[in-house]
Design a protein around this motif. Structure first.
Motif, PDB file in Angstrom:
ATOM      1  N   PRO A   1       1.007  -1.186   0.276  1.00 24.79           N
ATOM      2  CA  PRO A   1      -0.120   0.121   0.466  1.00 24.79           C
ATOM      3  C   PRO A   1       0.977   1.129  -0.103  1.00 24.79           C
ATOM      4  N   ARG A   2       2.070   1.411   0.621  1.00 24.21           N
ATOM      5  CA  ARG A   2       2.581   2.722   1.062  1.00 24.21           C
ATOM      6  C   ARG A   2       3.649   2.626  -1.206  1.00 24.21           C
ATOM      7  N   MET A   3       3.349   1.932  -1.162  1.00 27.00           N
ATOM      8  CA  MET A   3       4.537   1.754  -2.501  1.00 27.00           C
ATOM      9  C   MET A   3       3.564   2.167  -3.493  1.00 27.00           C
ATOM     10  N   VAL A   4       2.227   1.957  -3.561  1.00 23.94           N
ATOM     11  CA  VAL A   4       1.247   2.810  -4.102  1.00 23.94           C
ATOM     12  C   VAL A   4       0.885   3.944  -4.425  1.00 23.94           C
ATOM     13  N   TYR A   5       0.762   4.248  -2.813  1.00 24.64           N
ATOM     14  CA  TYR A   5       1.130   5.312  -2.466  1.00 24.64           C
ATOM     15  C   TYR A   5       1.797   6.270  -3.021  1.00 24.64           C
ATOM     16  N   LEU A   6       3.338   6.102  -2.737  1.00 21.94           N
ATOM     17  CA  LEU A   6       4.200   6.658  -3.095  1.00 21.94           C
ATOM     18  C   LEU A   6       4.221   6.948  -4.824  1.00 21.94           C
ATOM     19  N   SER A   7       4.514   6.054  -5.373  1.00 27.70           N
ATOM     20  CA  SER A   7       4.492   5.519  -7.026  1.00 27.70           C
ATOM     21  C   SER A   7       3.583   6.464  -7.977  1.00 27.70           C
ATOM     22  N   ILE A   8       2.553   6.521  -6.998  1.00 27.62           N
ATOM     23  CA  ILE A   8       0.676   7.832  -7.939  1.00 27.62           C
ATOM     24  C   ILE A   8       1.123   8.876  -7.648  1.00 27.62           C
ATOM     25  N   HIS A   9       2.153   9.061  -6.285  1.00 29.46           N
ATOM     26  CA  HIS A   9       2.384  10.647  -5.573  1.00 29.46           C
ATOM     27  C   HIS A   9       4.026  11.207  -6.990  1.00 29.46           C
ATOM     28  N   SER A  10       5.360   9.858  -6.686  1.00 29.42           N
ATOM     29  CA  SER A  10       6.039  10.211  -7.726  1.00 29.42           C
ATOM     30  C   SER A  10       5.430  10.592  -9.389  1.00 29.42           C
ATOM     31  N   ALA A  11       4.819   9.808  -9.859  1.00 28.46           N
ATOM     32  CA  ALA A  11       4.372   9.918 -11.489  1.00 28.46           C
ATOM     33  C   ALA A  11       4.178  11.238 -11.330  1.00 28.46           C
ATOM     34  N   SER A  12       3.008  11.909 -10.534  1.00 27.71           N
ATOM     35  CA  SER A  12       1.772  13.053 -10.663  1.00 27.71           C
ATOM     36  C   SER A  12       2.997  14.485 -10.042  1.00 27.71           C
ATOM     37  N   ALA A  13       3.998  14.060  -9.058  1.00 29.86           N
ATOM     38  CA  ALA A  13       5.368  14.772  -9.444  1.00 29.86           C
ATOM     39  C   ALA A  13       6.165  15.042 -10.655  1.00 29.86           C
ATOM     40  N   SER A  14       6.357  13.818 -11.473  1.00 31.72           N
ATOM     41  CA  SER A  14       6.697  14.088 -12.352  1.00 31.72           C
ATOM     42  C   SER A  14       6.128  15.276 -13.732  1.00 31.72           C
ATOM     43  N   VAL A  15       5.003  14.818 -13.422  1.00 34.97           N
ATOM     44  CA  VAL A  15       4.366  15.407 -14.746  1.00 34.97           C
ATOM     45  C   VAL A  15       3.901  16.686 -14.282  1.00 34.97           C
ATOM     46  N   LYS A  16       3.703  17.466 -13.212  1.00 30.53           N
ATOM     47  CA  LYS A  16       3.708  18.635 -12.601  1.00 30.53           C
ATOM     48  C   LYS A  16       4.640  19.780 -13.018  1.00 30.53           C
ATOM     49  N   LYS A  17       6.259  18.750 -12.325  1.00 25.29           N
ATOM     50  CA  LYS A  17       7.948  19.241 -13.116  1.00 25.29           C
ATOM     51  C   LYS A  17       8.446  19.674 -14.360  1.00 25.29           C
ATOM     52  N   ASN A  18       7.113  18.711 -15.417  1.00 20.93           N
ATOM     53  CA  ASN A  18       7.589  18.734 -16.873  1.00 20.93           C
ATOM     54  C   ASN A  18       6.463  20.063 -17.531  1.00 20.93           C
ATOM     55  N   VAL A  19       5.345  19.704 -17.395  1.00 17.77           N
ATOM     56  CA  VAL A  19       4.307  21.322 -17.612  1.00 17.77           C
ATOM     57  C   VAL A  19       4.742  22.434 -16.874  1.00 17.77           C
ATOM     58  N   GLY A  20       5.286  22.209 -16.306  1.00 20.36           N
ATOM     59  CA  GLY A  20       5.922  23.397 -15.429  1.00 20.36           C
ATOM     60  C   GLY A  20       4.765  23.958 -13.999  1.00 20.36           C
ATOM     61  N   ALA A  21       3.793  22.983 -13.568  1.00 18.69           N
ATOM     62  CA  ALA A  21       3.119  23.165 -12.900  1.00 18.69           C
ATOM     63  C   ALA A  21       2.932  23.607 -11.665  1.00 18.69           C
ATOM     64  N   ASN A  22       2.256  24.968 -11.331  1.00 18.01           N
ATOM     65  CA  ASN A  22       2.732  24.771  -9.595  1.00 18.01           C
ATOM     66  C   ASN A  22       1.859  24.000  -8.609  1.00 18.01           C
ATOM     67  N   GLY A  23       2.716  24.044  -7.644  1.00 17.30           N
ATOM     68  CA  GLY A  23       2.700  23.053  -6.394  1.00 17.30           C
ATOM     69  C   GLY A  23       4.031  22.056  -6.702  1.00 17.30           C
ATOM     70  N   SER A  24       4.382  22.033  -5.084  1.00 16.15           N
ATOM     71  CA  SER A  24       5.647  21.477  -4.622  1.00 16.15           C
ATOM     72  C   SER A  24       5.436  19.737  -4.071  1.00 16.15           C
ATOM     73  N   VAL A  25       5.708  19.036  -4.404  1.00 19.65           N
ATOM     74  CA  VAL A  25       5.879  17.910  -3.983  1.00 19.65           C
ATOM     75  C   VAL A  25       7.165  16.684  -2.362  1.00 19.65           C
ATOM     76  N   ASP A  26       6.833  16.936  -1.888  1.00 14.97           N
ATOM     77  CA  ASP A  26       7.863  16.469  -0.521  1.00 14.97           C
ATOM     78  C   ASP A  26       8.505  15.200  -1.879  1.00 14.97           C
ATOM     79  N   PRO A  27      10.521  15.747  -1.548  1.00 13.04           N
ATOM     80  CA  PRO A  27      11.407  14.897  -2.051  1.00 13.04           C
ATOM     81  C   PRO A  27      11.823  13.863  -2.015  1.00 13.04           C
ATOM     82  N   LYS A  28      11.125  13.562  -0.291  1.00 10.54           N
ATOM     83  CA  LYS A  28      11.374  12.650   0.579  1.00 10.54           C
ATOM     84  C   LYS A  28      10.817  11.215  -0.082  1.00 10.54           C
ATOM     85  N   LEU A  29       9.263  11.992  -0.186  1.00  9.49           N
ATOM     86  CA  LEU A  29       9.108  10.306  -0.756  1.00  9.49           C
ATOM     87  C   LEU A  29       9.728   9.919  -2.013  1.00  9.49           C
ATOM     88  N   SER A  30      10.172  10.643  -3.058  1.00 12.11           N
ATOM     89  CA  SER A  30      10.546  10.040  -4.219  1.00 12.11           C
ATOM     90  C   SER A  30      11.874   8.968  -3.185  1.00 12.11           C
TER      91      SER A  30
END
Length: 960
Positions: free
Chosen positions: A665-694
């Motif tokens: 379950p924790r890997m599912v949660y972290l994977s969802i947020h890591s993938a989301s963070a990668s998209v936000k970085k690529n499209v220049g979206a606002n919002g920060s994702v905790d780097p500790k999750l990666s």
């Protein structure tokens, strides 16, 4: 201070007794109605409030129960009336607070009462769970409080890391008390001897038992048993055997005592070795004799003479032990290599069964068959001889039916073991020949037996496993439910069905199974303290130890830990088409960290295995082993010989399995947020994702790879190589699922971290997305390609496909959903122009490609399922039933012929109305029809899951 005569908590007992009667009979609605009426007359009574709170808690209304309890507590601590603070009110409040996990509040009530009445022993007894028993002993100087203290110390050592020094403290307290006051209760003596045994002071324990204190043990046979055990522990086997011999002279039907007697004669150390192994080597596997051949012969001869003496003393046909003892003696001879061939030849003559049946002759024939199976190796016999055995057993069962005509339907039938034994033989034939007819016959005879008597649990357990193997899980679950498994049997028996259900699409039934099991365990933990406290009050100190140790065994149960993990994973699978629902489920479990904490329990306390594996059939001795999925390894191979090693291997596998499932379950949660963070970085979206999750996700990936026995980078190289067909997963199906999970979570982590170049030299254009898509598609195609028709191909194809679709593929779908949600936020317009639009376009293309790949992969499974379901039922029926309708004398069908011929012959036999009515209702064609129906139900449910998944993916694609 205590309740007045005729009063209960200050209320006349006649007013509260009907409420307790209703609670005891679980009529909670009626109890609540009466309790409400009582409160209208005694609105400020803490006891009346506590009683209502108890009822509400039993009804599952915990918040309301807690609120009322707090009200009662407030009144209790502020009122000045002595009638309010009584032991009955306090004990009722304690029960409710404890079940609501607020024992501290119950403690505060007792502490208040004890401070108000400091010399009242009844209140101090109520405070004992939270108070110090030694202080009570010092106040009263009574033996019972000393034993409370000693028991507490024993439990502290046994159930925690209390250390051996505490044992010395307990022993010192006892010796001091004995010197000044002696002991006066048999239970106190029992605790003292147990304390010495726990320190391996067996000689000291013997001195106590043989001294003046030994007179406290009034029952002679109990004293002799204990003496024999202690003598055996110090390896004084001669006197120990004499003690057990005396017990047998007094109690000639004590089978366990006979085994101990024989063990002492033969100096079999395994009989008395202290072990915490939950699955010790059985007596059938023991061969720990340390006597020379001549001594062995002399002592066996002595045992034979003694058994003859027991038979003469008993002169009672109802005694079983002396006759079984003769068989045990012969078995011991065989274990030492004596007379095996002679006995087998003798048994072959005894096995000739005549048409005239008596209960005695039937019992002898069954025992002969059992012994032949134990000491002979049926796996070495030619197929035709094994088949003849199955035929003979079935004939004997049918011919013995008249013996049971006067029996009640609840009584065991004469010879009902024969069909279980015949089933084992037929399954062996199926394993050796792969002829489906033998498997059908094994099911057919068990269903035939249940038609005559529906209460035979041995038949039902065998059918659970046979139907499961034939992908007829609905019928397997139906047979399991008919066992009426409840209470502690949920812990010892559920392993027969739970592993199969976890790999099935029967999610509603699986949820019921898990919920019922977890509820029983949690309820028991809440109630066990009450039982322990009751044992203390009744001075039954051995029961105190037993209750607490039993609770410890359940709390450390591997099944309990697995169930607590699998229940929320099931929720994730059920809701995997909706990422918002999944995130809500994860949030309720602290985003998966709760399960990581559970997995850490493995390291802090050893897991306990409470499953009763002796009831499992030979072909699947543990939940993760099924010989029918493997090739027959030749006539010299016998599964029983490997049983002990297989159990040990399974226990090691369970430790790895629990760790893998707990991090999921924790890997599912972290994977969802890591993938989301990668998209936000690529499209220049606002919002920060905790780097500790990666960083945490990488740690869990490394942990996952380690469980699979690979260094992290080697695991990365393997999945990359398999996707390009340069390497292969050479593991069982379950490990392929684990590798798929690893690959999917690896891709999600790398999307954000970019630490790896997931490219293959032969295909520079490949990346993480393509590797995942390729591996999922390849696994499905290869499995479908090798799969036969479900109706005629028992095995693990369907469970593997279900797990692949509902776990790794579903987690990959959630990662895609997360990316799409970040790329196309709800209610926002896409930005046009520049690098952002180009980046959006690239990401959209990758996501579209992955969605299409998943749809294509699921469609392969859908096409296969539809192909299975579109085949006419009559055609499936003929394919199955024709395997036993013999056209020649080769292959299966002989047992079926016995049933058919017996049915026609028995029409003129006096069988009694019940058996005759059952036989008239029997139709063998119903069995293959039920099998087909059960398979279709399972396939249809899986088809529904696949269709919903494709539909959700297609809807997701529209947003891009």
């Amino acid at each position: 201070m205590a309740s007045k005569f005729g009063l209960a908590g200050g209320i006349p007992e006649r007013r509260v007794r009907p409420i307790w009667d209703a609670i005891d009979s679980r009529q909670f609605k009626n109890a609540l109605k009466q309790s409400t009426s009582l409160l209208s007359k005694y609105p400020n009574s803490p006891y009346a409030l506590a009683l209502k709170a108890l009822i509400l808690e039993r009804m599952g209304k915990n918040e309301e129960a807690l609120s009322i309890c707090l009200n009662a507590k407030e009144i209790l601590l502020t009122k000045d009336s002595s009638n309010v603070i009584d032991d009955l009110t306090l004990s009722t409040l304690q029960i409710v607070f404890q079940r609501l996990d607020h024992l501290d509040m119950a403690t505060s009530c007792y502490e208040f009462a004890c401070s108000k009445y400091p010399n009242n022993l009844e209140l101090m007894m109520g405070l004992f769970n939270c108070y110090i028993a030694i202080k009570m002993y010092k106040i009263a100087g009574e033996e019972r409080f000393l034993m409370w203290a000693v028991c507490s110390i024993q439990l502290q050592v046994c159930c925690s890391d209390g250390g051996e020094k505490l044992f010395h403290l307990a022993e010192g307290l006892l010796k001091k008390h004995i010197a000044s006051h002696s002991l006066h209760e048999p239970e106190a003596l029992s605790v003292y001897i147990t304390l010495l045994e726990q320190q391996s002071k067996y000689g000291n324990a013997l001195e106590v038992l043989n001294g003046p204190l030994g007179s406290l043990m009034m029952i002679e046979v109990d004293k002799l048993r204990l003496q024999g055990k202690l003598l055996a522990m110090v390896r004084d086997y001669g006197p120990a055997a004499e003690c057990f011999q005396k017990v047998l002279e007094l109690c000639p039907d004590d089978w366990e005592c006979f085994l101990q007697y024989l063990g002492c004669l033969l100096e079999d150390e395994s009989m008395f070795t202290n072990t915490t192994d939950p699955h010790p080597v059985s007596l059938a596997e023991c061969n720990s004799f340390h006597v020379e051949a001549e001594v062995f012969d002399a002592r066996i001869s002595s045992a034979v003479n003694f058994v003859q003496k027991l038979i003469a003393i008993g002169n009672n046909n109802s005694l079983r032990c002396p006759y079984l003892a003769n068989l045990e003696i012969e078995r011991r001879k065989i274990l030492c290599g004596k007379e095996k061939n002679v006995i087998l030849k003798k048994l072959e003559k005894e096995l000739e069964f005549s048409g005239s049946v008596s209960t005695k002759a039937l019992g002898q024939s069954i025992n002969v068959l059992k012994i032949q199976n134990l000491i002979g190796d049926m796996f070495t016999l030619p197929v035709n001889e094994v088949e003849d055995l199955a035929v003979r057993m079935t004939q004997m069962f049918c011919q013995s039916l008249p013996l049971s005509k006067e029996l009640d339907v609840q009584d065991s039938m004469y010879g009902e073991e024969l069909l279980s034994m015949a089933c084992d033989v037929l399954v062996q034939l199926f394993w050796r020949t792969r002829n489906l007819g033998y498997l059908l016959e094994s099911i057919l005879i068990l269903e035939f037996g249940l038609t005559i008597r529906r209460y035979i649990w041995q038949y039902k357990l065998l059918l659970v496993h046979l139907y499961s193997h034939w992908n007829t899980l609905p019928l397997a679950y139906e047979r399991y439910k008919s066992l009426d498994v409840k209470n502690i049997l949920l812990e010892t028996i559920s392993h027969h069905i739970l592993p199969q259900m976890l790999a099935s699409p029967m999610w509603a039934d699986l949820n019921d199974l898990l919920s019922e099991y977890v509820k029983f365990m949690d309820d028991h933990f809440r109630e066990s303290a009450d039982l322990t406290f009751l044992a203390y009050r009744h001075r039954n100190y051995s029961k105190v130890i037993e209750f607490v140790q039993f609770k410890e065994r359940l709390q450390c149960s591997n099944q309990y830990l697995m169930a607590k993990i699998e229940a929320p994973i099931l929720q994730l699978k059920q809701n995997s088409n909706n990422i918002d629902e999944v995130e809500s489920i994860l949030e309720s479990s602290k985003f998966g960290t709760h399960f990581l904490e559970l997995s850490n329990e493995i390291r802090s306390k050893p897991l306990i295995f409470n499953e009763d594996l002796k009831l499992r059939p030979w072909w699947t001795p543990t939940y993760d082993k099924n010989y029918l999925l493997e090739a027959f390894e030749g006539a010299s191979y016998c599964p029983r010989a490997n049983l002990y090693n297989q159990i040990k291997q399974t226990e090691e596998n369970i430790l790895k399995l629990i760790e893998k499932r707990s991090i999921l379950p924790r890997m599912v949660y972290l994977s969802i947020h890591s993938a989301s963070a990668s998209v936000k970085k690529n499209v220049g979206a606002n919002g920060s994702v905790d780097p500790k999750l990666s960083v945490e996700l990488k740690v869990l990936l490394e942990r996952h790879a380690k469980i699979l026995e690979f260094p992290f980078m080697d695991a990365v190289e393997l999945v990359s190589g398999v996707s390009s067909r340069q390497k292969f997963f050479e593991e069982p199906n379950s490990d392929i699922i684990d590798w798929m999970n690893f690959c999917i979570f690896l891709n999600a982590w790398n999307l954000d971290s970019h630490e790896l170049m997931l490219t293959d030299r032969s295909d520079p254009g490949s990346d993480g997305w393509r590797i995942v898509n390729s591996l999922l598609g390849k696994s499905i195609k290869e499995k479908i390609k090798s799969a036969g028709e479900v109706v005629s191909s028992p095995g693990d194809t369907l469970p593997f496909l279900v797990r692949l679709i509902t776990e790794p593929l579903s987690w990959h779908g959630l990662i895609i959903q997360s990316c799409v949600r970040s790329l196309v936020p709800t209610g926002k317009k896409k930005k046009k122009g520049g690098a952002t639009e180009q980046s959006n376009s690239q990401i959209s293309y990758v996501l579209q490609d992955s969605i299409q790949s998943l749809c294509d992969t699921i469609q392969i499974v859908l096409n296969w399922l539809k192909e299975q379901l579109e085949k006419p039922e009559d055609e499936n029926f003929e394919a199955i039933f024709s395997t036993i309708r013999k056209q020649n004398n080769n292959g299966p069908g002989k047992v079926f012929q016995v049933l058919e011929s017996s049915l026609s012959l028995m029409k003129d036999v006096d069988l009694g109305d019940r058996i005759l009515e059952s036989l008239n209702s029997w139709n063998p064609a119903d069995v293959p029809r039920k099998i087909i129906s059960g398979q279709r139900g399972l396939l249809s449910e899986f088809l529904r899951i696949c269709e919903l998944k494709i539909k959700s993916l297609q809807e997701l694609s529209v947003h891009l």
